[in-house]
Design a protein around this motif. Structure first.
Motif, PDB file in Angstrom:
ATOM      1  N   TYR A 111      29.521  33.100  33.674  1.00  0.00           N
ATOM      2  CA  TYR A 111      30.108  31.773  33.878  1.00  0.00           C
ATOM      3  C   TYR A 111      31.429  31.640  33.116  1.00  0.00           C
ATOM      4  N   ARG A 112      31.411  32.122  31.904  1.00  0.00           N
ATOM      5  CA  ARG A 112      32.618  32.015  31.073  1.00  0.00           C
ATOM      6  C   ARG A 112      33.762  32.863  31.599  1.00  0.00           C
ATOM      7  N   ASN A 113      33.409  34.012  32.214  1.00  0.00           N
ATOM      8  CA  ASN A 113      34.453  34.944  32.662  1.00  0.00           C
ATOM      9  C   ASN A 113      34.613  34.950  34.178  1.00  0.00           C
ATOM     10  N   LEU A 114      34.187  33.892  34.805  1.00  0.00           N
ATOM     11  CA  LEU A 114      34.202  33.854  36.270  1.00  0.00           C
ATOM     12  C   LEU A 114      35.621  33.986  36.837  1.00  0.00           C
ATOM     13  N   ARG A 115      36.595  33.560  36.059  1.00  0.00           N
ATOM     14  CA  ARG A 115      37.975  33.654  36.545  1.00  0.00           C
ATOM     15  C   ARG A 115      38.438  35.100  36.657  1.00  0.00           C
ATOM     16  N   SER A 116      37.769  36.001  35.922  1.00  0.00           N
ATOM     17  CA  SER A 116      38.167  37.412  35.994  1.00  0.00           C
ATOM     18  C   SER A 116      37.578  38.094  37.232  1.00  0.00           C
ATOM     19  N   TYR A 117      36.707  37.395  37.946  1.00  0.00           N
ATOM     20  CA  TYR A 117      36.165  37.952  39.193  1.00  0.00           C
ATOM     21  C   TYR A 117      37.225  37.805  40.284  1.00  0.00           C
ATOM     22  N   LYS A 118      37.659  38.935  40.828  1.00  0.00           N
ATOM     23  CA  LYS A 118      38.779  38.903  41.779  1.00  0.00           C
ATOM     24  C   LYS A 118      38.347  39.307  43.184  1.00  0.00           C
ATOM     25  N   GLY A 119      37.124  39.020  43.537  1.00  0.00           N
ATOM     26  CA  GLY A 119      36.653  39.384  44.874  1.00  0.00           C
ATOM     27  C   GLY A 119      35.835  40.656  44.850  1.00  0.00           C
ATOM     28  N   GLY A 120      35.431  41.104  46.017  1.00  0.00           N
ATOM     29  CA  GLY A 120      34.538  42.264  46.097  1.00  0.00           C
ATOM     30  C   GLY A 120      33.097  41.800  45.998  1.00  0.00           C
ATOM     31  N   SER A 121      32.210  42.737  45.698  1.00  0.00           N
ATOM     32  CA  SER A 121      30.789  42.397  45.641  1.00  0.00           C
ATOM     33  C   SER A 121      30.470  41.614  44.368  1.00  0.00           C
ATOM     34  N   PHE A 122      30.059  40.352  44.551  1.00  0.00           N
ATOM     35  CA  PHE A 122      29.694  39.537  43.386  1.00  0.00           C
ATOM     36  C   PHE A 122      28.448  40.112  42.718  1.00  0.00           C
ATOM     37  N   LYS A 123      27.545  40.620  43.565  1.00  0.00           N
ATOM     38  CA  LYS A 123      26.306  41.216  43.035  1.00  0.00           C
ATOM     39  C   LYS A 123      26.647  42.388  42.101  1.00  0.00           C
ATOM     40  N   ALA A 124      27.577  43.236  42.533  1.00  0.00           N
ATOM     41  CA  ALA A 124      27.963  44.385  41.702  1.00  0.00           C
ATOM     42  C   ALA A 124      28.636  43.913  40.415  1.00  0.00           C
ATOM     43  N   TRP A 125      29.494  42.896  40.545  1.00  0.00           N
ATOM     44  CA  TRP A 125      30.195  42.354  39.363  1.00  0.00           C
ATOM     45  C   TRP A 125      29.195  41.798  38.360  1.00  0.00           C
ATOM     46  N   LEU A 126      28.219  41.065  38.885  1.00  0.00           N
ATOM     47  CA  LEU A 126      27.206  40.451  38.012  1.00  0.00           C
ATOM     48  C   LEU A 126      26.307  41.520  37.375  1.00  0.00           C
ATOM     49  N   LEU A 127      25.896  42.490  38.181  1.00  0.00           N
ATOM     50  CA  LEU A 127      24.997  43.521  37.637  1.00  0.00           C
ATOM     51  C   LEU A 127      25.709  44.410  36.617  1.00  0.00           C
ATOM     52  N   ARG A 128      27.002  44.513  36.753  1.00  0.00           N
ATOM     53  CA  ARG A 128      27.747  45.250  35.723  1.00  0.00           C
ATOM     54  C   ARG A 128      27.624  44.523  34.378  1.00  0.00           C
ATOM     55  N   ILE A 129      27.741  43.209  34.423  1.00  0.00           N
ATOM     56  CA  ILE A 129      27.580  42.415  33.190  1.00  0.00           C
ATOM     57  C   ILE A 129      26.156  42.567  32.654  1.00  0.00           C
ATOM     58  N   VAL A 130      25.193  42.559  33.564  1.00  0.00           N
ATOM     59  CA  VAL A 130      23.781  42.674  33.151  1.00  0.00           C
ATOM     60  C   VAL A 130      23.520  44.042  32.501  1.00  0.00           C
ATOM     61  N   THR A 131      24.004  45.107  33.128  1.00  0.00           N
ATOM     62  CA  THR A 131      23.737  46.446  32.564  1.00  0.00           C
ATOM     63  C   THR A 131      24.457  46.616  31.222  1.00  0.00           C
ATOM     64  N   ASN A 132      25.698  46.173  31.155  1.00  0.00           N
ATOM     65  CA  ASN A 132      26.414  46.272  29.871  1.00  0.00           C
ATOM     66  C   ASN A 132      25.715  45.457  28.791  1.00  0.00           C
ATOM     67  N   GLY A 133      25.283  44.243  29.174  1.00  0.00           N
ATOM     68  CA  GLY A 133      24.591  43.377  28.225  1.00  0.00           C
ATOM     69  C   GLY A 133      23.262  43.973  27.789  1.00  0.00           C
TER      70      GLY A 133
END
Lengths: 208, 200
Positions: B55-77
């Motif tokens: 939520y805090r970094n949503l502005r850094s999402y520039k398109g593409g797969s949202f699922k992949a973007w989110l799961l990247r945060i989950v795996t890193n976290g």
């Protein structure tokens, strides 16, 4: 278990299982599978493994992970505070120091910097003026009447002397304040640069 | 609203829109975190932190797969959480269950109509899988969890781990090889139908 299979062959089997091989590689592998029983066996085990892992149960959600307004707000507040790191503190302190110095030396922050050199000029003139006052002023009021003629002066002269007396009686001492005042433009530029650099460092740190 | 519209609304600060995305992905995110960590409490923390961070970094999402973007945060976290746990190991108040499950109650796995024996089999299988996953290095664990356990595509996983497709293939093959070897060690614990045996 996979001792009889070369790593490269295992990789081919793994990719083949998921349909990730190029058509030419698939044809070559199928030909080998027909001729090599140990490859077929390895592929069968691999298929079992994938099936086993896909059957691994999914956990039920223990709770909802939806964000409350407080969570979203509090987190951004915390993030903003954590961004106020060492570099930000330096930037703020430097700015405060610049403003405080400017205010104590010049009285008001908006005073043009050229005027900040005036006290030093006054200080340079002060010893000369003081000796003139000491030499020429009679001691007390018991002055020689003859001498008093020496002090006869025009009203215009009296006015200029009167103007000079307050300045002559309180000459500014050569202090740190005077030095700071003399170098104020350079110091301000230096400190402002430091503030900008520290601010940029803080911004860079937050972006990371 | 479709996903793209929800993302745009969330990027403008609409928390309700973001929470609709959370509802869509929270099951997947939590299960990925759980498989990577092997620990319920840690998985809950990692999932919650991931959504807050998203939520805090949503502005850094520039398109593409949202699922992949989110799961990247989950795996890193999740791996951050794992490293935190390693730095500050916590001694459990009660002895760890022999099957490695952190929750003594396996009812979360129960399917309606499943017999107690079938449930017991699945509990054992699940524990064996988790133990073997825990023994893998991070990059291998991520590949096998996302592709084999969650059934994701290679391309999506390549996007999540930000590595070429060839690297994902190679990591998955090595992970599968190690999982096979590890699960073979649990062969006697597993029900017959789950044993990895070849038929020559």
């Amino acid at each position: 278990m996979n001792a009889s299979i070369a790593p490269r062959d295992f990789e081919l089997l793994s990719a083949h299982l998921d349909g990730q091989l190029a058509p030419a590689d698939t044809q070559a592998l199928l030909a080998r599978l027909g001729a090599e029983p140990h490859l077929r066996e390895a592929l069968q085990r691999l298929t079992q493994l994938r099936s086993l892992l896909r059957r691994a149960p999914q956990r039920r959600l223990p709770r909802s992970f939806m964000l409350t307004p407080q969570q979203a707000g509090q987190r951004s507040g915390v993030a903003a505070w954590s961004g106020f790191n060492f570099a930000s503190a330096i930037a703020a302190l430097t700015l405060i120091f610049v403003l405080a110095t400017d205010f104590t030396v010049n009285g008001l922050p908006a005073i043009p910097t050229a005027r900040s050199a005036e006290p030093l000029l006054m200080m340079a003139e002060a010893p000369q003026a003081e000796s003139y006052a000491t030499d020429s002023a009679p001691s007390g009021g018991a002055a020689n009447p003859a001498d008093s003629t020496l002090f006869e002066s025009t009203p215009a002269d009296e006015t200029s002397l009167a103007d000079e007396i307050p300045t002559l009686k309180e000459p500014p001492a050569p202090t740190l304040t005077a030095w700071v005042a003399y170098n104020a433009p350079v110091l301000e530029a230096l400190l402002a640069s430091l503030a900008v650099i520290a601010g940029l460092l803080a911004w860079h740190h937050r972006r990371r | 609203m479709n996903e793209e519209q929800l993302i745009q609304a969330a990027q403008s600060g609409d928390l309700d829109a973001f929470n609709r995305l959370v509802i869509t992905y929270q099951g997947l995110a939590y299960n990925v975190a759980y498989r990577l960590l092997g620990d319920d409490a840690g998985a809950q923390d990692a999932t919650q932190e991931a959504f807050i961070s998203a939520y805090r970094n949503l502005r850094s999402y520039k398109g593409g797969s949202f699922k992949a973007w989110l799961l990247r945060i989950v795996t890193n976290g999740s791996y951050d959480e794992l490293r935190r746990q390693k730095r500050r190991p916590q001694t459990p108040l009660e002895p760890e269950p022999l099957d490695g499950e952190d929750a003594p109650d396996p009812s979360w796995m129960a399917d309606p109509g499943e017999s107690p024996e079938e449930l017991a089999e699945r509990v054992e299988l699940n524990a064996a899988i988790q133990r073997c996953l825990n023994q893998l290095e991070e990059e291998f664990r991520t590949a096998v969890v996302l592709i084999d356990v969650q059934g994701m595509e290679y391309g999506e996983v390549a996007e999540i781990v930000k590595r070429p497709l060839g690297t994902v293939k190679s990591r998955l093959a090595r992970a599968r090889s190690r999982m096979q070897e590890c699960l073979q060690g649990f062969a006697e614990l597993l029900p017959d139908k789950f044993r990895l045996t070849g038929n020559p």
